[in-house]
Design a protein around this motif. Structure first.
Motif, PDB file in Angstrom:
ATOM      1  N   SER A   1     -25.635 -44.547 -47.571  1.00  0.00           N
ATOM      2  CA  SER A   1     -24.239 -44.194 -47.802  1.00  0.00           C
ATOM      3  C   SER A   1     -24.050 -42.678 -47.781  1.00  0.00           C
ATOM      4  N   GLN A   2     -25.065 -41.910 -48.247  1.00  0.00           N
ATOM      5  CA  GLN A   2     -24.968 -40.450 -48.173  1.00  0.00           C
ATOM      6  C   GLN A   2     -25.057 -39.974 -46.730  1.00  0.00           C
TER       7      GLN A   2
ATOM      8  N   VAL B   1     -21.571 -40.118 -44.857  1.00  0.00           N
ATOM      9  CA  VAL B   1     -20.429 -39.395 -45.408  1.00  0.00           C
ATOM     10  C   VAL B   1     -19.690 -38.719 -44.265  1.00  0.00           C
ATOM     11  N   GLU B   2     -18.400 -38.924 -44.214  1.00  0.00           N
ATOM     12  CA  GLU B   2     -17.577 -38.326 -43.163  1.00  0.00           C
ATOM     13  C   GLU B   2     -17.341 -36.848 -43.469  1.00  0.00           C
TER      14      GLU B   2
ATOM     15  N   ARG C   1     -21.141 -32.928 -52.237  1.00  0.00           N
ATOM     16  CA  ARG C   1     -20.519 -33.803 -51.229  1.00  0.00           C
ATOM     17  C   ARG C   1     -21.550 -34.504 -50.351  1.00  0.00           C
ATOM     18  N   PHE C   2     -22.599 -33.781 -49.931  1.00  0.00           N
ATOM     19  CA  PHE C   2     -23.538 -34.317 -48.946  1.00  0.00           C
ATOM     20  C   PHE C   2     -24.924 -34.626 -49.493  1.00  0.00           C
TER      21      PHE C   2
END
Length: 128
Positions: free
Chosen positions: A7-8, A11-12, A119-120
């Motif tokens: 899922s990481q 990440v868009e 975020r990432f």
């Protein structure tokens, strides 16, 4: 556990994320340039300090050849010593300005790192 890592990786990247990444890259390049300039100024300061010590042993009657730009001029020992102190003070001031800018840039980069790593996660590498 594997789903979390996947899922990481998925990440868009938003426009704002890309702007943060670009800002970080620019700051990182600027930091590298400032560190190089800082080291050059420190070497120049050390050179002037060595020169100042050497001139203490010089003969007062002989003119001193002092380099300004690409040329040498002759001046008295006293004038050369005053010029060296003046040049050294200028270099010390420049070093302090560069150090302040490095510290400020590092603070901004740390803030961006926090945002981007949040975020990432491990999907992004912001270390040198």
């Amino acid at each position: 556990m594997l789903q979390d890592e996947d899922s990481q990786a998925d990440v868009e990247v938003t426009w704002q994320d890309q702007q943060n990444i670009n800002s970080f890259a620019k700051m990182n390049n600027r930091m590298s340039d400032l560190e190089d300039e800082y080291e050059e100024k420190k070497k120049e300061r050390d050179y002037l300090e060595d020169l100042e010590q050497e001139l203490e042993l010089a003969d007062e009657d002989e003119p001193i050849r002092y380099k300004i730009g690409d040329s040498f001029i002759h001046m008295s020992l006293e004038s050369a010593q005053e010029r060296i102190v003046s040049d050294k003070d200028g270099i010390v001031g420049e070093i302090e300005i560069i150090k302040t800018e490095i510290d400020q840039l590092q603070t901004e980069m740390d803030a961006l790192k926090k945002i981007l790593y949040g975020r990432f996660g491990k999907s992004i590498n912001l270390e040198k």
